[in-house]
Design a protein around this motif. Sequence first.
Motif, PDB file in Angstrom:
ATOM      1  N   SER A  63       0.832  -1.211   0.000  1.00 56.40           N
ATOM      2  CA  SER A  63       0.000   0.000   0.000  1.00 56.40           C
ATOM      3  C   SER A  63       0.865   1.259   0.000  1.00 56.40           C
ATOM      4  O   SER A  63       0.641   2.186  -0.790  1.00 56.40           O
ATOM      5  CB  SER A  63      -0.909   0.030   1.227  1.00 56.40           C
ATOM      6  OG  SER A  63      -1.846  -0.993   1.184  1.00 56.40           O
ATOM      7  N   VAL A  64       1.861   1.289   0.878  1.00 50.54           N
ATOM      8  CA  VAL A  64       2.723   2.467   0.977  1.00 50.54           C
ATOM      9  C   VAL A  64       3.592   2.604  -0.267  1.00 50.54           C
ATOM     10  O   VAL A  64       3.825   3.710  -0.744  1.00 50.54           O
ATOM     11  CB  VAL A  64       3.572   2.419   2.271  1.00 50.54           C
ATOM     12  CG1 VAL A  64       4.538   3.592   2.342  1.00 50.54           C
ATOM     13  CG2 VAL A  64       2.662   2.404   3.492  1.00 50.54           C
ATOM     14  N   TRP A  65       4.046   1.494  -0.833  1.00 48.41           N
ATOM     15  CA  TRP A  65       4.814   1.534  -2.079  1.00 48.41           C
ATOM     16  C   TRP A  65       3.989   2.182  -3.186  1.00 48.41           C
ATOM     17  O   TRP A  65       4.476   3.037  -3.930  1.00 48.41           O
ATOM     18  CB  TRP A  65       5.233   0.120  -2.465  1.00 48.41           C
ATOM     19  CG  TRP A  65       5.874   0.028  -3.816  1.00 48.41           C
ATOM     20  CD1 TRP A  65       7.144   0.421  -4.140  1.00 48.41           C
ATOM     21  CD2 TRP A  65       5.281  -0.464  -5.015  1.00 48.41           C
ATOM     22  NE1 TRP A  65       7.377   0.190  -5.488  1.00 48.41           N
ATOM     23  CE2 TRP A  65       6.248  -0.357  -6.047  1.00 48.41           C
ATOM     24  CE3 TRP A  65       4.031  -1.000  -5.324  1.00 48.41           C
ATOM     25  CZ2 TRP A  65       6.003  -0.759  -7.343  1.00 48.41           C
ATOM     26  CZ3 TRP A  65       3.788  -1.397  -6.624  1.00 48.41           C
ATOM     27  CH2 TRP A  65       4.762  -1.277  -7.618  1.00 48.41           C
ATOM     28  N   THR A  66       2.721   1.790  -3.278  1.00 44.53           N
ATOM     29  CA  THR A  66       1.838   2.352  -4.295  1.00 44.53           C
ATOM     30  C   THR A  66       1.582   3.834  -4.032  1.00 44.53           C
ATOM     31  O   THR A  66       1.586   4.647  -4.962  1.00 44.53           O
ATOM     32  CB  THR A  66       0.507   1.573  -4.328  1.00 44.53           C
ATOM     33  OG1 THR A  66       0.796   0.178  -4.450  1.00 44.53           O
ATOM     34  CG2 THR A  66      -0.343   2.003  -5.501  1.00 44.53           C
ATOM     35  N   MET A  67       1.356   4.190  -2.767  1.00 38.02           N
ATOM     36  CA  MET A  67       1.137   5.603  -2.420  1.00 38.02           C
ATOM     37  C   MET A  67       2.359   6.457  -2.744  1.00 38.02           C
ATOM     38  O   MET A  67       2.237   7.545  -3.293  1.00 38.02           O
ATOM     39  CB  MET A  67       0.801   5.734  -0.937  1.00 38.02           C
ATOM     40  CG  MET A  67      -0.560   5.262  -0.554  1.00 38.02           C
ATOM     41  SD  MET A  67      -0.791   5.455   1.216  1.00 38.02           S
ATOM     42  CE  MET A  67      -1.950   4.153   1.543  1.00 38.02           C
ATOM     43  N   MET A  68       3.528   5.969  -2.411  1.00 33.44           N
ATOM     44  CA  MET A  68       4.748   6.732  -2.681  1.00 33.44           C
ATOM     45  C   MET A  68       4.997   6.858  -4.179  1.00 33.44           C
ATOM     46  O   MET A  68       5.550   7.858  -4.644  1.00 33.44           O
ATOM     47  CB  MET A  68       5.960   6.073  -2.003  1.00 33.44           C
ATOM     48  CG  MET A  68       5.984   6.223  -0.505  1.00 33.44           C
ATOM     49  SD  MET A  68       6.092   7.948  -0.020  1.00 33.44           S
ATOM     50  CE  MET A  68       4.785   8.040   1.153  1.00 33.44           C
ATOM     51  N   GLY A  69       4.583   5.853  -4.946  1.00 36.24           N
ATOM     52  CA  GLY A  69       4.711   5.910  -6.401  1.00 36.24           C
ATOM     53  C   GLY A  69       3.853   7.000  -7.023  1.00 36.24           C
ATOM     54  O   GLY A  69       4.097   7.415  -8.153  1.00 36.24           O
ATOM     55  N   LYS A  70       2.840   7.442  -6.309  1.00 37.01           N
ATOM     56  CA  LYS A  70       1.987   8.545  -6.783  1.00 37.01           C
ATOM     57  C   LYS A  70       2.372   9.865  -6.118  1.00 37.01           C
ATOM     58  O   LYS A  70       2.362  10.918  -6.746  1.00 37.01           O
ATOM     59  CB  LYS A  70       0.506   8.259  -6.489  1.00 37.01           C
ATOM     60  CG  LYS A  70       0.002   6.941  -7.008  1.00 37.01           C
ATOM     61  CD  LYS A  70       0.113   6.831  -8.500  1.00 37.01           C
ATOM     62  CE  LYS A  70      -0.409   5.477  -8.976  1.00 37.01           C
ATOM     63  NZ  LYS A  70      -0.186   5.283 -10.382  1.00 37.01           N
ATOM     64  N   PHE A  71       2.724   9.802  -4.826  1.00 35.23           N
ATOM     65  CA  PHE A  71       3.001  11.026  -4.064  1.00 35.23           C
ATOM     66  C   PHE A  71       4.298  11.710  -4.487  1.00 35.23           C
ATOM     67  O   PHE A  71       4.330  12.930  -4.658  1.00 35.23           O
ATOM     68  CB  PHE A  71       3.037  10.720  -2.560  1.00 35.23           C
ATOM     69  CG  PHE A  71       3.417  11.905  -1.731  1.00 35.23           C
ATOM     70  CD1 PHE A  71       2.515  12.944  -1.533  1.00 35.23           C
ATOM     71  CD2 PHE A  71       4.674  12.013  -1.162  1.00 35.23           C
ATOM     72  CE1 PHE A  71       2.859  14.059  -0.785  1.00 35.23           C
ATOM     73  CE2 PHE A  71       5.028  13.111  -0.417  1.00 35.23           C
ATOM     74  CZ  PHE A  71       4.116  14.135  -0.230  1.00 35.23           C
TER      75      PHE A  71
END
Length: 170
Positions: A63-71
Amino acid sequence: MNKHPNKSTRAKSSYLVTGSIIALIIAASPYLFYSYESFPQTKSWETFLFTYHANWYQEVYVSVWTMMGKFVPMLLLVIWFITCKHWWYHVILIPIGMFAFQLFSVINDDVGITDEVEIWWLFPIMLVIVPLVYLIKAKLSNKLIGKDLKSFEEELGTQKNFWQQIKDLF
Protein backbone atom coordinates in the motif's frame (compact mmCIF):
# COMPACT_ATOMS: atom_id res chain seq x y z
CA MET A 1 28.05 48.30 11.42
CA ASN A 2 24.40 48.45 10.39
CA LYS A 3 22.10 46.31 12.55
CA HIS A 4 19.40 46.11 9.87
CA PRO A 5 20.51 44.62 6.60
CA ASN A 6 19.15 46.32 3.53
CA LYS A 7 16.26 44.86 1.55
CA SER A 8 18.40 43.35 -1.19
CA THR A 9 20.51 41.44 1.36
CA ARG A 10 17.34 40.11 3.02
CA ALA A 11 15.87 39.17 -0.35
CA LYS A 12 19.06 37.31 -1.32
CA SER A 13 19.08 35.53 2.03
CA SER A 14 15.42 34.55 1.69
CA TYR A 15 16.05 33.38 -1.88
CA LEU A 16 18.98 31.27 -0.68
CA VAL A 17 16.99 29.69 2.17
CA THR A 18 14.00 28.93 -0.06
CA GLY A 19 16.20 27.50 -2.79
CA SER A 20 18.07 25.36 -0.27
CA ILE A 21 14.83 23.93 1.14
CA ILE A 22 13.56 23.12 -2.35
CA ALA A 23 16.89 21.51 -3.30
CA LEU A 24 16.83 19.46 -0.08
CA ILE A 25 13.30 18.19 -0.80
CA ILE A 26 14.27 17.24 -4.37
CA ALA A 27 17.46 15.53 -3.18
CA ALA A 28 15.50 13.63 -0.50
CA SER A 29 12.76 12.47 -2.88
CA PRO A 30 14.37 9.05 -3.61
CA TYR A 31 14.68 8.47 0.14
CA LEU A 32 11.06 9.52 0.59
CA PHE A 33 10.00 7.04 -2.10
CA TYR A 34 12.02 4.17 -0.61
CA SER A 35 10.60 4.85 2.86
CA TYR A 36 8.02 2.16 2.02
CA GLU A 37 10.71 -0.39 2.90
CA SER A 38 10.44 0.58 6.56
CA PHE A 39 6.76 -0.42 6.73
CA PRO A 40 5.72 -3.91 7.83
CA GLN A 41 4.90 -6.65 5.36
CA THR A 42 1.70 -7.49 7.19
CA LYS A 43 -1.99 -6.82 6.61
CA SER A 44 -2.31 -4.49 9.65
CA TRP A 45 -0.05 -1.87 11.10
CA GLU A 46 -0.70 -0.62 14.63
CA THR A 47 0.78 2.58 16.01
CA PHE A 48 -0.08 4.54 19.14
CA LEU A 49 -2.03 7.00 16.93
CA PHE A 50 -3.96 4.70 14.59
CA THR A 51 -4.28 1.25 13.08
CA TYR A 52 -4.01 0.83 9.31
CA HIS A 53 -5.50 -2.21 7.56
CA ALA A 54 -4.38 -2.93 4.01
CA ASN A 55 -7.58 -4.21 2.42
CA TRP A 56 -7.05 -4.02 -1.32
CA TYR A 57 -3.25 -4.40 -1.43
CA GLN A 58 -3.15 -7.13 1.26
CA GLU A 59 0.06 -5.73 2.84
CA VAL A 60 0.88 -2.35 4.35
CA TYR A 61 4.23 -2.48 2.55
CA VAL A 62 2.55 -2.71 -0.89
CA SER A 63 0.00 0.00 0.00
CA VAL A 64 2.72 2.47 0.98
CA TRP A 65 4.81 1.53 -2.08
CA THR A 66 1.84 2.35 -4.30
CA MET A 67 1.14 5.60 -2.42
CA MET A 68 4.75 6.73 -2.68
CA GLY A 69 4.71 5.91 -6.40
CA LYS A 70 1.99 8.54 -6.78
CA PHE A 71 3.00 11.03 -4.06
CA VAL A 72 6.67 11.56 -4.97
CA PRO A 73 6.07 12.45 -8.65
CA MET A 74 3.19 14.70 -7.57
CA LEU A 75 5.46 16.43 -5.03
CA LEU A 76 8.14 17.01 -7.68
CA LEU A 77 5.56 18.36 -10.12
CA VAL A 78 4.20 20.74 -7.45
CA ILE A 79 7.75 22.03 -6.86
CA TRP A 80 8.19 22.46 -10.60
CA PHE A 81 4.87 24.31 -10.87
CA ILE A 82 5.76 26.66 -8.00
CA THR A 83 9.25 27.42 -9.28
CA CYS A 84 8.60 27.46 -13.04
CA LYS A 85 9.04 30.84 -14.74
CA HIS A 86 7.85 29.83 -18.20
CA TRP A 87 4.60 31.09 -19.65
CA TRP A 88 3.22 27.56 -20.01
CA TYR A 89 3.59 26.52 -16.36
CA HIS A 90 -0.19 26.15 -15.89
CA VAL A 91 -0.07 22.99 -18.02
CA ILE A 92 1.84 21.31 -15.18
CA LEU A 93 -1.44 21.35 -13.22
CA ILE A 94 -2.78 18.60 -15.50
CA PRO A 95 -0.30 15.87 -14.44
CA ILE A 96 -0.52 17.18 -10.85
CA GLY A 97 -4.27 16.62 -11.00
CA MET A 98 -3.78 13.18 -12.50
CA PHE A 99 -1.39 12.09 -9.74
CA ALA A 100 -3.64 13.63 -7.07
CA PHE A 101 -6.63 11.60 -8.29
CA GLN A 102 -4.50 8.47 -8.51
CA LEU A 103 -3.23 9.02 -4.97
CA PHE A 104 -6.78 9.51 -3.77
CA SER A 105 -7.77 6.27 -5.51
CA VAL A 106 -4.90 4.39 -3.85
CA ILE A 107 -5.80 5.71 -0.41
CA ASN A 108 -9.44 4.84 -0.93
CA ASP A 109 -9.42 1.10 -0.24
CA ASP A 110 -12.81 0.56 -1.86
CA VAL A 111 -11.52 1.44 -5.34
CA GLY A 112 -10.66 -1.75 -7.18
CA ILE A 113 -8.63 -0.45 -10.11
CA THR A 114 -6.72 2.82 -10.06
CA ASP A 115 -5.64 4.83 -13.10
CA GLU A 116 -8.95 4.21 -14.85
CA VAL A 117 -11.39 7.13 -14.58
CA GLU A 118 -9.30 10.11 -13.52
CA ILE A 119 -9.20 11.37 -17.10
CA TRP A 120 -12.89 12.27 -16.74
CA TRP A 121 -12.08 14.26 -13.61
CA LEU A 122 -9.16 15.94 -15.37
CA PHE A 123 -11.25 16.94 -18.37
CA PRO A 124 -12.82 20.02 -16.68
CA ILE A 125 -9.40 21.07 -15.41
CA MET A 126 -7.97 20.72 -18.91
CA LEU A 127 -10.89 22.72 -20.35
CA VAL A 128 -9.76 25.68 -18.25
CA ILE A 129 -5.98 25.29 -18.31
CA VAL A 130 -5.35 24.58 -21.99
CA PRO A 131 -7.22 27.66 -23.30
CA LEU A 132 -5.60 29.75 -20.56
CA VAL A 133 -2.15 28.66 -21.69
CA TYR A 134 -2.93 29.40 -25.34
CA LEU A 135 -4.39 32.79 -24.38
CA ILE A 136 -1.20 33.67 -22.50
CA LYS A 137 0.91 32.46 -25.42
CA ALA A 138 -1.15 34.48 -27.90
CA LYS A 139 -0.92 37.63 -25.80
CA LEU A 140 2.83 37.19 -25.43
CA SER A 141 3.22 36.57 -29.16
CA ASN A 142 1.17 39.64 -30.01
CA LYS A 143 3.16 41.73 -27.57
CA LEU A 144 6.46 40.50 -28.99
CA ILE A 145 5.42 40.85 -32.61
CA GLY A 146 3.91 44.28 -32.00
CA LYS A 147 0.37 43.54 -33.14
CA ASP A 148 -2.52 45.48 -31.73
CA LEU A 149 -3.95 43.75 -28.65
CA LYS A 150 -7.32 45.46 -29.13
CA SER A 151 -7.91 43.56 -32.36
CA PHE A 152 -6.90 40.38 -30.59
CA GLU A 153 -9.39 41.03 -27.77
CA GLU A 154 -12.13 41.85 -30.30
CA GLU A 155 -11.47 38.55 -32.03
CA LEU A 156 -11.73 36.74 -28.70
CA GLY A 157 -15.02 38.55 -28.06
CA THR A 158 -16.49 37.36 -31.36
CA GLN A 159 -15.35 33.81 -30.62
CA LYS A 160 -16.95 34.06 -27.18
CA ASN A 161 -20.22 35.20 -28.78
CA PHE A 162 -20.03 32.32 -31.25
CA TRP A 163 -19.61 29.76 -28.46
CA GLN A 164 -22.39 31.41 -26.45
CA GLN A 165 -24.76 31.06 -29.43
CA ILE A 166 -23.88 27.38 -29.74
CA LYS A 167 -24.39 26.90 -26.03
CA ASP A 168 -27.81 28.59 -26.25
CA LEU A 169 -28.89 26.10 -28.93
CA PHE A 170 -28.58 23.28 -26.42
